[in-house]
Design a protein around this motif. Structure first.
Motif, PDB file in Angstrom:
ATOM      1  N   UNK A 268      42.255  47.341  39.441  1.00 35.09           N
ATOM      2  CA  UNK A 268      41.165  47.762  38.569  1.00 35.09           C
ATOM      3  C   UNK A 268      40.958  46.698  37.506  1.00 35.09           C
ATOM      4  N   UNK A 269      39.693  46.371  37.251  1.00 33.24           N
ATOM      5  CA  UNK A 269      39.338  45.396  36.229  1.00 33.24           C
ATOM      6  C   UNK A 269      38.043  45.870  35.581  1.00 33.24           C
ATOM      7  N   UNK A 270      38.105  46.091  34.273  1.00 30.32           N
ATOM      8  CA  UNK A 270      36.933  46.574  33.527  1.00 30.32           C
ATOM      9  C   UNK A 270      36.321  47.810  34.186  1.00 30.32           C
ATOM     10  N   UNK A 271      37.191  48.764  34.513  1.00 26.95           N
ATOM     11  CA  UNK A 271      36.823  50.062  35.074  1.00 26.95           C
ATOM     12  C   UNK A 271      36.171  49.987  36.455  1.00 26.95           C
ATOM     13  N   UNK A 272      36.362  48.872  37.164  1.00 23.10           N
ATOM     14  CA  UNK A 272      35.887  48.743  38.543  1.00 23.10           C
ATOM     15  C   UNK A 272      37.073  48.392  39.421  1.00 23.10           C
ATOM     16  N   UNK A 273      37.017  48.829  40.664  1.00 22.46           N
ATOM     17  CA  UNK A 273      38.073  48.508  41.616  1.00 22.46           C
ATOM     18  C   UNK A 273      37.678  47.272  42.418  1.00 22.46           C
TER      19      UNK A 273
ATOM     20  N   UNK B 167      38.478  38.071  40.771  1.00 17.37           N
ATOM     21  CA  UNK B 167      38.158  39.295  41.466  1.00 17.37           C
ATOM     22  C   UNK B 167      36.877  39.136  42.268  1.00 17.37           C
ATOM     23  N   UNK B 168      36.872  39.700  43.457  1.00 15.30           N
ATOM     24  CA  UNK B 168      35.679  39.695  44.285  1.00 15.30           C
ATOM     25  C   UNK B 168      35.708  40.973  45.120  1.00 15.30           C
ATOM     26  N   UNK B 169      34.634  41.709  45.066  1.00 16.22           N
ATOM     27  CA  UNK B 169      34.586  42.981  45.780  1.00 16.22           C
ATOM     28  C   UNK B 169      34.431  42.728  47.277  1.00 16.22           C
ATOM     29  N   UNK B 170      35.434  43.103  48.047  1.00 15.04           N
ATOM     30  CA  UNK B 170      35.379  43.032  49.505  1.00 15.04           C
ATOM     31  C   UNK B 170      35.963  44.320  50.057  1.00 15.04           C
ATOM     32  N   UNK B 171      35.797  44.549  51.344  1.00 10.59           N
ATOM     33  CA  UNK B 171      36.245  45.808  51.924  1.00 10.59           C
ATOM     34  C   UNK B 171      37.649  45.744  52.503  1.00 10.59           C
ATOM     35  N   UNK B 172      38.115  44.567  52.875  1.00  6.58           N
ATOM     36  CA  UNK B 172      39.425  44.433  53.522  1.00  6.58           C
ATOM     37  C   UNK B 172      40.562  44.690  52.538  1.00  6.58           C
ATOM     38  N   UNK B 173      41.628  45.293  53.047  1.00  4.44           N
ATOM     39  CA  UNK B 173      42.839  45.523  52.273  1.00  4.44           C
ATOM     40  C   UNK B 173      44.027  45.375  53.198  1.00  4.44           C
ATOM     41  N   UNK B 174      45.191  45.099  52.619  1.00  5.18           N
ATOM     42  CA  UNK B 174      46.403  44.954  53.415  1.00  5.18           C
ATOM     43  C   UNK B 174      46.599  43.522  53.880  1.00  5.18           C
ATOM     44  N   UNK B 175      47.420  43.354  54.903  1.00 14.55           N
ATOM     45  CA  UNK B 175      47.710  42.025  55.429  1.00 14.55           C
ATOM     46  C   UNK B 175      46.586  41.587  56.353  1.00 14.55           C
ATOM     47  N   UNK B 176      45.978  40.446  56.046  1.00 11.98           N
ATOM     48  CA  UNK B 176      44.846  39.929  56.814  1.00 11.98           C
ATOM     49  C   UNK B 176      45.045  38.443  57.079  1.00 11.98           C
TER      50      UNK B 176
END
Length: 185
Positions: free
Chosen positions: A109-114, A14-23
């Protein structure tokens, strides 16, 4: 183990980034992690792992950790098959460095974080998606068996390096004090 040879299924990091969808993304790092104790089908096993990191057009990076296996049901085989749109994919992982791929990025969601992680790979070649411009892309390979790649250890993200530190491969590597290997973690 050598990344240019076949090894002896897939987990997402997991890594928090802003992009979602097809990239559209470009592969910027392939790193041999080593052997990690993992759970597979309810049993603990020692599994060799390899990490792929991708850069998106906006500069964000996302990665995926795979079990280093070319079994037909493995996550790595499924990803590479989708990446090149063929069951006849190249098992020399080094050829995927600097290659374009379409990533399906989804929220989990992982350990209560998105978090946003890689759900699947799609072949870029022949797609109707516009190729973005990637500025100043640098790509790296780290392979314990190839001393020409040892300097690239410093490009492995900290959260992946922390997994490497506990492997027998890294222990042997660090004990050998291989010339030029620096770690900035």
């Amino acid at each position: 183990m050598s990344l240019s040879k076949a090894p002896e299924s897939a987990n997402t990091d997991f890594k928090a980034i802003t992009a979602r969808g097809l990239k559209v993304a470009i592969c910027t790092l392939i790193a041999e992690i080593g052997t990690i104790e993992s759970e597979f089908n309810g049993k603990k096993k020692d599994l060799k792992k390899v990490y792929f990191e991708f850069q998106l057009a906006n500069g964000e990076k996302v990665g995926k950790l795979f079990t280093y296996s070319f079994h037909e049901q493995s996550g790595l085989t499924k990803a590479l098959t989708a990446w090149v749109s063929s069951k006849d994919f190249n098992k020399d992982l080094t050829v995927y460095l600097n290659s374009l791929v379409i990533l399906n990025l989804v929220e989990n969601e992982h350990k209560e974080k998105m978090y946003v992680n890689i759900d699947s790979f799609i072949c870029f070649e022949g797609s109707e998606m516009k190729q973005p411009t990637f500025e100043d892309v640098k790509a790296y390979i780290f392979d314990y068996d190839d001393e020409n790649t040892h300097d690239n250890l410093k490009h492995v993200p900290q959260y992946i390096f922390s997994k490497m530190e506990n492997t027998k491969e890294y222990e042997a590597f660090s004990q050998n004090n291989i010339k030029g290997a620096e770690v900035n973690h």
